[in-house]
Design a protein around this motif. Structure first.
Motif, PDB file in Angstrom:
ATOM      1  N   ALA A  76       0.941  -1.028  -0.052  1.00 11.09           N
ATOM      2  CA  ALA A  76      -0.099  -0.033   0.127  1.00 11.09           C
ATOM      3  C   ALA A  76       0.849   1.156   0.123  1.00 11.09           C
ATOM      4  N   TRP A  77       2.092   1.256   0.677  1.00 16.17           N
ATOM      5  CA  TRP A  77       2.932   2.356   0.645  1.00 16.17           C
ATOM      6  C   TRP A  77       3.409   2.487  -0.620  1.00 16.17           C
ATOM      7  N   GLU A  78       3.823   1.558  -1.575  1.00 13.39           N
ATOM      8  CA  GLU A  78       4.114   1.799  -2.692  1.00 13.39           C
ATOM      9  C   GLU A  78       3.156   2.275  -3.637  1.00 13.39           C
ATOM     10  N   ALA A  79       1.859   1.698  -3.567  1.00 11.58           N
ATOM     11  CA  ALA A  79       0.725   2.064  -4.319  1.00 11.58           C
ATOM     12  C   ALA A  79       0.394   3.488  -3.973  1.00 11.58           C
ATOM     13  N   LEU A  80       0.777   4.073  -2.738  1.00  8.34           N
ATOM     14  CA  LEU A  80       0.439   5.501  -2.446  1.00  8.34           C
ATOM     15  C   LEU A  80       1.507   6.110  -3.246  1.00  8.34           C
ATOM     16  N   ARG A  81       2.577   5.877  -3.404  1.00  7.15           N
ATOM     17  CA  ARG A  81       3.653   6.634  -4.168  1.00  7.15           C
ATOM     18  C   ARG A  81       3.225   6.438  -5.547  1.00  7.15           C
ATOM     19  N   GLU A  82       2.692   5.450  -6.142  1.00  6.98           N
ATOM     20  CA  GLU A  82       2.289   5.528  -7.576  1.00  6.98           C
ATOM     21  C   GLU A  82       1.275   6.218  -7.851  1.00  6.98           C
ATOM     22  N   ASP A  83       0.163   6.094  -7.085  1.00  2.00           N
ATOM     23  CA  ASP A  83      -1.098   6.942  -7.250  1.00  2.00           C
ATOM     24  C   ASP A  83      -2.002   6.946  -6.090  1.00  2.00           C
ATOM     25  N   GLU A  84      -2.208   8.073  -5.602  1.00  2.36           N
ATOM     26  CA  GLU A  84      -3.120   8.277  -4.296  1.00  2.36           C
ATOM     27  C   GLU A  84      -4.473   8.139  -4.558  1.00  2.36           C
ATOM     28  N   VAL A  85      -4.784   8.715  -5.658  1.00  2.92           N
ATOM     29  CA  VAL A  85      -6.252   8.673  -6.068  1.00  2.92           C
ATOM     30  C   VAL A  85      -6.819   7.120  -6.323  1.00  2.92           C
ATOM     31  N   ALA A  86      -5.969   6.359  -7.134  1.00  4.33           N
ATOM     32  CA  ALA A  86      -6.319   4.964  -7.332  1.00  4.33           C
ATOM     33  C   ALA A  86      -6.408   4.361  -5.676  1.00  4.33           C
ATOM     34  N   CYS A  87      -5.474   4.687  -5.098  1.00  2.61           N
ATOM     35  CA  CYS A  87      -5.364   3.970  -3.630  1.00  2.61           C
ATOM     36  C   CYS A  87      -6.839   3.957  -2.886  1.00  2.61           C
TER      37      CYS A  87
END
Lengths: 277, 305, 441
Positions: free
Chosen positions: C300-311
């Motif tokens: 989730a941390w890395e996903a947050l770095r990639e795209d917060e809206v998608a998270c």
């Protein structure tokens, strides 16, 4: 009976400053059906999506989600991540929002975050490598693999999502949304930028999702071949209001809809239709 | 009441200096979207150059104060502007389309370079100058002997700020250069397609920002009578706070923010504690960013989904 | 993401001597104006408080000459090397060799580190330097969680280092608690501060988050300086107890470790012990981080770095996810702080300046965001590089600043330019960092 409706939107209005993007919109989406939201560019379709999925707080109106067990959820009272977590509404985006630097498989693993968090005992069980966590992780990978297989991307599971061709990214985004196990799947222009063959494959995928997962689908789409082929019900918007609603064949004959799309007034549209037939 | 009036005057003068620095932050942030960490140190360099020029002129036997001030102003603006130009050219331009963190780290590196360059070149000790402009007016004499004074330095600082602000506002709103700047702020690629020389426009932004920082440096020198190599860091953060408070990208906003920060800092020192005045300034920064991220005169940013 | 090369390409490689000369001349002219007053004239407060000055035209001339010569050298190098931005063609065999080499680096480095106290037992200087490097490796790994994985730009990381150091110093000097009790407490306190500071600021993005964390770092330092009754103010805290070997002191006395083991006491024992202690702490940081990356929270941390809206659309609570990253990073910073305090025996606010935060951030970014090995190599290079300037202390920060600028221009994405996936079906292939995003938080 309200039970057959998974989503009922009542008198939804959304204003941005002086601009009224959505004005007093009401419609319902039926359970296990595909409902399409169509209309010309700027009609306010994406704004409706953003209200339903919690990215905007509507100025007024209500949106009620009814789950299979009869539980009602007022979507306007939940914000951002809770809509997906608690109300089980998943969405895709008009401009694809995958995690480009993560692999296709990782994208689908992130989608199962909430279930996996519970399984990992809020990280602590996972940190010590508890067997229950290992089993849950295995299941999650199996679930992701199954979806990758279904969208035809199994061979590219370990490739970065950002490296996939456009059409594959679209399907991967849908698969990612499905990995959250939603009750309602909202798709924002899933066929945009796809060629005819890819569009056909998309239609097939959506129909199979409805048939096998029983997921209700709400769809914004400009590609009429897709809309007409798979929708059970169509809602037409223009300038933020609903101008027509009905089954695909009713909509395709509706002069108001044609007028909205052609930018002409109704009489002209009727004339066009008559000359065409 | 008299005490308050005096603090008000002091606050406005300090705020003018912060406002001049803040304009550099706000313009650069508006056009390239980066915090120019080295900008506070450009201000410090401006102060040093003003000091050295002043010293040279006096040793040459020049005595007419207005002439001295004008020459010091022009020299420090010119040389400091060249510093701004060079830094953009060396440290920021190669990274313009890079990874977002890279220009920020490059700017932090540049800030260290400037601080230590001045320290090595001019020594670590504080450099005092004798008061250049003396005299002033007594506005009000209180019953307990408290005197509200408006000194000539304060008048000059405020007037210079107003005049320069007027010139640069005109430059940005009425000239070709200003139009190019606003175009680059909106969309650099499109501006380039329409024949705007983006590189030159961005360079000019840095040049103008640095020139105004030099003015601030000179005013600081006149007002406090000293410069040192580390004065840019804290002043820079406060000026950035001012830029954010006023609404980043807005010139009048930067000035307004500067005045507010100057007033708050002066009042805090006057009525609470001097030791914690920087803590107060930083706390304001945090509070403003959290509750008012678009600032007082900034445009709200709508999140695109 | 890379800009198209604006440099002349191969067919127009040779702009001629005249061009190079002209360019160098312009650079020299600019340098002359820039340095004229700052270097040509030296000011100083005279004995009577009056400002005096003297000229240094010799220095000025040599600086301008250096710029002139340097400009020619740089231009020639650029022509010799070709355009910097084009991708070099490396034969596949060489690439394979490099890949194997890369895989071998980490274990070799680890084994070497374990052997350092054995090889350099008599060289106190090397051991001290090793401890210093490892401290920064640990700090880099800690900050890497926040910046590299979660994509949250933290410019005030040193605040948590300070919280850890002062926690240990105060707990041990006032309550007499031992290092092994204080170590977890320092980590918990730092994590607590991380959450406390993180909570209000985490909805800010990018540069704003950076500047707010910088402000927090400065506030903590200023409070430490001004709260004299608790922290001793600028004088700091001295007499901080040294660590014991799990309760057995490392002293020459009868109850010391040396006496109990029946060997001769040597002050080096303590240094070696400290070396292994920080190595263990750093490896713990590394192990936990790698573990977390493979858990949902790390993904989730890395996903947050990639795209917060998608998270958010996937039902991920971005606030708690960011807070956990902040707290985890802060906790490691706290551990490192406690170690720092016990190693030095003395701490003062001077050790916790913004420069320290910038150094740690530079290590993380230079390492290649998110790469554990990259961070370790960058810490080694940075701290090692710093040591080369021992004796030229006043030039150290100047060179550090120049190095930061040049390194960013040379490798904006850091030394290790790819990320390893956290889960794979068949092929564990690295992802180029051109694809990963740097996060907007």
């Amino acid at each position: 009976m309200s039970d057959q409706h998974i989503l009922s939107v009542d008198h939804l209005t959304m204003r941005f400053g002086g601009v009224v993007a959505v004005n007093d919109l009401s419609f319902t989406a039926e359970r296990r059906k595909i409902t399409a939201l169509i209309g010309p560019n700027g009609a306010g379709k994406t704004t409706v999506f953003n209200c339903i999925t919690g990215f905007y707080k509507p100025t007024s109106g209500s949106m009620r989600l009814t789950h299979d067990d009869g539980r009602n959820i007022q979507l306007e009272r939940l914000n951002d991540f809770r809509i997906s977590k608690l109300a089980k509404v998943a969405r895709t985006f008009q401009n694809i929002r995958l995690f480009p630097g993560m692999t296709a498989l990782e994208n689908l693993m992130v989608a199962q975050h909430n279930a996996l968090m519970r399984a990992s005992g809020l990280t602590f069980l996972g940190l010590i490598g508890a067997p229950s966590w290992r089993a849950a992780e295995k299941d999650a990978i199996a679930q992701a693999t199954q979806w990758l297989d279904r969208i035809g991307l199994l061979a590219r599971a370990d490739d970065a999502a950002g490296n996939l061709p456009y059409g594959d990214q679209r399907r991967l985004e849908i698969a990612r949304a499905m990995c959250t196990e939603p009750a309602l799947l909202c798709l924002d222009e899933p066929a945009a930028g796809l060629n005819a063959r890819e569009s056909a494959a998309l239609s097939e995928l959506l129909l199979s999702i409805r048939a096998e997962q029983g997921t209700s689908i709400l769809l914004i789409e400009h590609d009429m071949s897709v809309v007409m082929e798979i929708s059970d019900h169509i809602v037409v918007m223009d300038y933020g209001v609903k101008i027509a609603e009905g089954a695909p064949k009713d909509i395709s004959d509706d002069p108001r809809v044609i007028a909205a799309y052609l930018g002409a007034d109704e009489d002209e549209a009727i004339a066009v239709m008559e000359s065409g037939t | 009441m008299d005490y308050f009036a005096q603090q008000l005057i002091n606050g406005i003068v300090l705020g003018s200096i912060y406002g001049l620095i803040a304009i550099g932050y706000t313009m650069v942030y508006g056009i390239v979207g980066m915090i120019n960490f080295a900008h506070g140190d450009i201000f410090m360099i401006g102060g040093f150059i003003a000091l050295i020029t002043f010293l040279l002129l006096v040793s040459l036997g020049l005595t007419a104060v207005p002439v001295i001030l004008l020459i010091v102003l022009l020299v420090s603006m010119a040389i400091t502007a060249l510093y701004g130009w060079t830094i953009e050219r060396i440290a920021y331009r190669p990274l313009r389309h890079s990874f977002r963190l890279a220009p920020m780290l490059s700017a932090i590196g540049m800030s260290f370079v400037l601080i230590n360059y001045s320290q090595i070149a001019q020594g670590a000790r504080v450099k005092p100058v004798p008061p250049i402009i003396t005299g002033g007016y007594t506005l009000h004499e209180g019953s307990e002997g408290f005197v509200v004074r408006l000194s000539n330095v304060q008048i000059i600082v405020v007037i210079a700020t107003i005049v320069l602000l007027a010139i640069f506002t005109w430059l940005v709103s009425r000239t070709r250069l200003g139009r190019d700047m606003r175009a680059c702020e909106q969309d650099q690629t499109m501006a380039a397609l329409l024949g705007v020389d983006v590189d030159r426009t961005i360079s000019m932004t840095f040049v103008i920002g640095a020139a105004l920082a030099a003015v601030a440096g000179m005013m600081y020198l006149l007002y406090y009578g000293l410069v040192d190599f580390f004065m840019g860091f804290v002043a820079g953060i406060k000026a950035f706070t001012a830029a954010v408070l006023g609404g980043i990208g807005s010139l009048p906003g930067a000035m307004l923010g500067g005045l507010l920060i100057g007033l708050i800092e002066t009042m805090w020192s006057a009525y609470f504690s001097v030791e914690y005045k920087d803590v107060a300034a930083f706390s304001i920064l945090i509070v403003v960013l959290i509750f008012l991220p678009t600032g007082l005169l900034g445009r709200p940013e709508v999140e695109k989904v | 993401m890379t800009a198209p090369a604006s440099q002349p390409t191969s067919f127009s490689r040779v702009p001629g001597i005249a061009f190079i000369f002209k360019k160098a001349l312009i650079s020299a002219l600019v340098a002359l104006v820039l340095f004229s007053l700052m270097i040509g004239i030296r000011t100083e407060a005279g004995p009577t408080g009056q400002l005096i000055f003297w000229t240094r035209f010799g220095d000025l001339a040599s600086m301008v000459a250096i710029v002139f010569g340097g400009s020619i050298v740089v231009e020639l190098l650029r022509q010799w090397w070709g355009p910097v931005e084009t991708v070099r063609i490396v034969p596949p065999s060489a690439q394979n060799a490099m890949a194997i080499g890369r895989r071998a680096i980490a274990p070799v480095l680890l084994i070497f580190t374990f052997l350092v106290p054995v090889i350099f037992y008599d060289q106190r200087y090397i051991l001290d330097l090793g401890i210093l490097v490892l401290t920064y490796v640990m700090l880099g790994w800690g900050l890497n969680v926040v910046v590299g994985l979660a994509g949250l730009l933290d410019l005030g990381y040193v605040a948590f280092y300070a919280v850890g150091a002062y926690s240990y110093a105060l707990l041990s000097t006032t309550f007499g608690l031992s290092f092994w009790v204080c170590l977890p407490l320092a980590g918990i306190l730092a994590a607590f501060w991380g959450v406390l500071l993180g909570f209000p600021v985490l909805r800010l993005r990018g540069d704003y988050l950076a500047i707010v964390t910088l402000a927090f770092g400065e506030i903590i330092r200023l409070v430490i300086i001004n709260w004299q009754s608790l922290t001793g103010g600028p004088n700091g805290i001295s007499g901080i107890p040294r660590p014991s070997f799990f309760g057995i002191p490392l002293t020459p006395g009868d109850d010391g470790l040396a006496a109990r083991l029946g060997i001769e006491f040597s002050p080096t024992h303590r240094i070696v012990f400290l070396f292994y202690l920080i190595l263990a702490l750093a490896l713990l940081t590394n192990w936990v981080t790698i573990r977390l990356r493979h858990l949902p929270i790390g993904r989730a941390w890395e996903a947050l770095r990639e795209d917060e809206v998608a998270c958010r659309a996937l039902g991920i609570n971005t606030t708690t996810t960011k807070l956990t990253a902040f707290a985890t990073g802060a906790m490691f910073g706290g551990f490192a702080g406690a170690f720092f305090a016990t190693r030095q025996g003395f701490i003062s606010p001077e050790s916790f300046t913004f420069q320290e935060s910038a150094l740690i951030l530079a290590i993380v970014v230079l390492g290649g965001m998110g790469s554990q090995l990259g961070v370790a190599l960058a810490a080694l290079a940075m701290i090692g590089g710093f040591e080369l300037f021992r004796g030229f202390d006043q030039y150290r920060m100047l060179v550090f600043g120049v190095a930061m600028v040049l390194l960013m221009i040379w490798r904006p994405r850091g030394l290790i330019g790819h990320r390893a996936p956290t889960v794979f079906l068949e092929r564990n292939q690295a992802i180029s960092s051109e694809l990963t995003s740097e996060g907007r938080g």
